[in-house]
Design a protein around this motif. Structure first.
Motif, PDB file in Angstrom:
ATOM      1  N   THR A  40       0.863  -1.173   0.000  1.00  0.00           N
ATOM      2  CA  THR A  40       0.000   0.000   0.000  1.00  0.00           C
ATOM      3  C   THR A  40       0.906   1.231   0.000  1.00  0.00           C
ATOM      4  O   THR A  40       2.124   1.113  -0.084  1.00  0.00           O
ATOM      5  CB  THR A  40      -0.898   0.026   1.255  1.00  0.00           C
ATOM      6  OG1 THR A  40      -0.067   0.233   2.407  1.00  0.00           O
ATOM      7  CG2 THR A  40      -1.699  -1.262   1.403  1.00  0.00           C
ATOM      8  N   ALA A  41       0.328   2.398   0.150  1.00  0.00           N
ATOM      9  CA  ALA A  41       1.133   3.617   0.253  1.00  0.00           C
ATOM     10  C   ALA A  41       1.858   3.698   1.595  1.00  0.00           C
ATOM     11  O   ALA A  41       2.816   4.453   1.747  1.00  0.00           O
ATOM     12  CB  ALA A  41       0.246   4.845   0.065  1.00  0.00           C
ATOM     13  N   ASP A  65       3.317   0.552  -2.608  1.00  0.00           N
ATOM     14  CA  ASP A  65       2.666   0.309  -3.892  1.00  0.00           C
ATOM     15  C   ASP A  65       3.155   1.349  -4.894  1.00  0.00           C
ATOM     16  O   ASP A  65       3.943   2.240  -4.560  1.00  0.00           O
ATOM     17  CB  ASP A  65       1.141   0.281  -3.758  1.00  0.00           C
ATOM     18  CG  ASP A  65       0.532   1.624  -3.359  1.00  0.00           C
ATOM     19  OD1 ASP A  65       1.233   2.664  -3.403  1.00  0.00           O
ATOM     20  OD2 ASP A  65      -0.655   1.638  -3.010  1.00  0.00           O
ATOM     21  N   LYS A  66       2.664   1.269  -6.112  1.00  0.00           N
ATOM     22  CA  LYS A  66       3.159   2.144  -7.180  1.00  0.00           C
ATOM     23  C   LYS A  66       2.631   3.577  -7.100  1.00  0.00           C
ATOM     24  O   LYS A  66       3.083   4.447  -7.830  1.00  0.00           O
ATOM     25  CB  LYS A  66       2.847   1.541  -8.547  1.00  0.00           C
ATOM     26  CG  LYS A  66       1.373   1.329  -8.825  1.00  0.00           C
ATOM     27  CD  LYS A  66       1.170   0.600 -10.134  1.00  0.00           C
ATOM     28  CE  LYS A  66      -0.311   0.356 -10.386  1.00  0.00           C
ATOM     29  NZ  LYS A  66      -0.515  -0.338 -11.644  1.00  0.00           N
ATOM     30  N   SER A  67       1.714   3.859  -6.177  1.00  0.00           N
ATOM     31  CA  SER A  67       1.146   5.208  -6.077  1.00  0.00           C
ATOM     32  C   SER A  67       2.111   6.218  -5.462  1.00  0.00           C
ATOM     33  O   SER A  67       1.934   7.424  -5.622  1.00  0.00           O
ATOM     34  CB  SER A  67      -0.150   5.182  -5.255  1.00  0.00           C
ATOM     35  OG  SER A  67       0.136   4.964  -3.883  1.00  0.00           O
ATOM     36  N   VAL A  68       3.152   5.743  -4.770  1.00  0.00           N
ATOM     37  CA  VAL A  68       4.064   6.655  -4.062  1.00  0.00           C
ATOM     38  C   VAL A  68       5.014   7.316  -5.054  1.00  0.00           C
ATOM     39  O   VAL A  68       5.768   6.649  -5.748  1.00  0.00           O
ATOM     40  CB  VAL A  68       4.845   5.907  -2.964  1.00  0.00           C
ATOM     41  CG1 VAL A  68       5.916   6.800  -2.346  1.00  0.00           C
ATOM     42  CG2 VAL A  68       3.880   5.402  -1.904  1.00  0.00           C
ATOM     43  N   SER A  95      13.756   5.779  -6.037  1.00  0.00           N
ATOM     44  CA  SER A  95      12.816   4.672  -6.208  1.00  0.00           C
ATOM     45  C   SER A  95      13.264   3.745  -7.315  1.00  0.00           C
ATOM     46  O   SER A  95      13.881   4.175  -8.288  1.00  0.00           O
ATOM     47  CB  SER A  95      11.420   5.198  -6.560  1.00  0.00           C
ATOM     48  OG  SER A  95      10.910   5.960  -5.514  1.00  0.00           O
ATOM     49  N   SER A  96      12.910   2.489  -7.165  1.00  0.00           N
ATOM     50  CA  SER A  96      13.140   1.515  -8.228  1.00  0.00           C
ATOM     51  C   SER A  96      12.082   1.702  -9.300  1.00  0.00           C
ATOM     52  O   SER A  96      11.091   2.400  -9.107  1.00  0.00           O
ATOM     53  CB  SER A  96      13.032   0.092  -7.663  1.00  0.00           C
ATOM     54  OG  SER A  96      11.681  -0.193  -7.330  1.00  0.00           O
ATOM     55  N   SER A  97      12.283   1.047 -10.410  1.00  0.00           N
ATOM     56  CA  SER A  97      11.180   0.960 -11.362  1.00  0.00           C
ATOM     57  C   SER A  97      10.166  -0.017 -10.764  1.00  0.00           C
ATOM     58  O   SER A  97      10.416  -0.638  -9.741  1.00  0.00           O
ATOM     59  CB  SER A  97      11.671   0.498 -12.730  1.00  0.00           C
ATOM     60  OG  SER A  97      12.670  -0.460 -12.616  1.00  0.00           O
ATOM     61  N   LEU A  98       9.020  -0.134 -11.385  1.00  0.00           N
ATOM     62  CA  LEU A  98       7.974  -1.009 -10.855  1.00  0.00           C
ATOM     63  C   LEU A  98       8.441  -2.458 -10.868  1.00  0.00           C
ATOM     64  O   LEU A  98       9.082  -2.909 -11.812  1.00  0.00           O
ATOM     65  CB  LEU A  98       6.698  -0.851 -11.672  1.00  0.00           C
ATOM     66  CG  LEU A  98       6.092   0.556 -11.645  1.00  0.00           C
ATOM     67  CD1 LEU A  98       4.842   0.608 -12.509  1.00  0.00           C
ATOM     68  CD2 LEU A  98       5.791   1.005 -10.234  1.00  0.00           C
ATOM     69  N   VAL A  99       8.114  -3.181  -9.805  1.00  0.00           N
ATOM     70  CA  VAL A  99       8.533  -4.575  -9.657  1.00  0.00           C
ATOM     71  C   VAL A  99       7.277  -5.440  -9.623  1.00  0.00           C
ATOM     72  O   VAL A  99       6.434  -5.291  -8.741  1.00  0.00           O
ATOM     73  CB  VAL A  99       9.352  -4.776  -8.363  1.00  0.00           C
ATOM     74  CG1 VAL A  99       9.723  -6.235  -8.184  1.00  0.00           C
ATOM     75  CG2 VAL A  99      10.587  -3.888  -8.367  1.00  0.00           C
TER      76      VAL A  99
END
Length: 194
Positions: A40-41, A65-68, A95-99
């Motif tokens: 989650t966030a 999650d990806k929302s941050v 941040s990393s790319s999406l995992v």
């Protein structure tokens, strides 16, 4: 009359726990693994590590999650009470790319390297996005001269880690309470695409 009361009491004592178990079985629902581990966030999987001189730097990584989109951390010299919060400085994170995983969700991992810290000093830190924060954690930087230390070395905890890992960690620190840190040698997943 007294013997009937004792018999009735004994029957109730024997039956009520059984009824509770039956009712629990009828009302309990297994919570899906995909939801249990879904990010989650709010930061989770917060891990302290280091990158550089352990007397003057300390790094931390965490998952959301990806929302941050504004990951950050706050740090302050530790004090008794909550006054340290007013002295905390904010450090922007990378941040990393999406995992993607084998579950139906996507995660982001963030990292901060705290620098220019004082040796042998206790700090408080938290991570988040400026609104959603973790709890405050603490660490003590290493001394700037050679000094004995103790640590716990573990690895290969991929199976049933939620159920057993916290117990292992508590036992390790119970056996070695003066441990300064824990090193995890890896193999913490059961599937390569997790």
């Amino acid at each position: 009359m007294r013997s009937r009361t004792i018999l009735l009491s004994a029957l109730l004592i024997a039956v009520v726990p059984t009824m509770n178990v039956v009712l629990a079985d009828l009302t309990a629902t297994k919570y899906p693994v995909a939801k249990t581990n879904k990010p989650t966030a709010v930061p989770d999987k917060v891990m302290l590590n280091w990158k550089g001189n352990t007397a003057t730097t300390q790094a931390v990584t965490w998952r959301t999650d990806k929302s941050v989109v504004t990951p950050q951390a706050q740090i302050a010299v530790a004090e008794d009470g909550t006054a340290f919060k007013a002295k905390a400085i904010t450090v922007n994170a990378e941040s990393s790319s999406l995992v993607k995983s084998n579950q139906p969700y996507t995660s982001k991992f963030h990292t901060v390297n705290f620098e220019n810290l004082q040796p042998d000093t206790k700090y408080m830190y938290r991570v988040g996005d400026g609104v959603n924060w973790s709890e405050w954690f603490e660490f003590t930087t290493a001394a700037d001269n050679a000094k004995p230390f103790a640590y716990v070395y573990v690895g290969d905890v991929q199976n049933d880690s939620k159920e057993h890992w916290s117990r292992i960690t508590r036992n390790a620190f119970s056996d070695l309470p003066e441990a300064d840190f824990i090193i995890h040698a890896g193999d913490s997943i059961n599937q390569g695409d997790a």
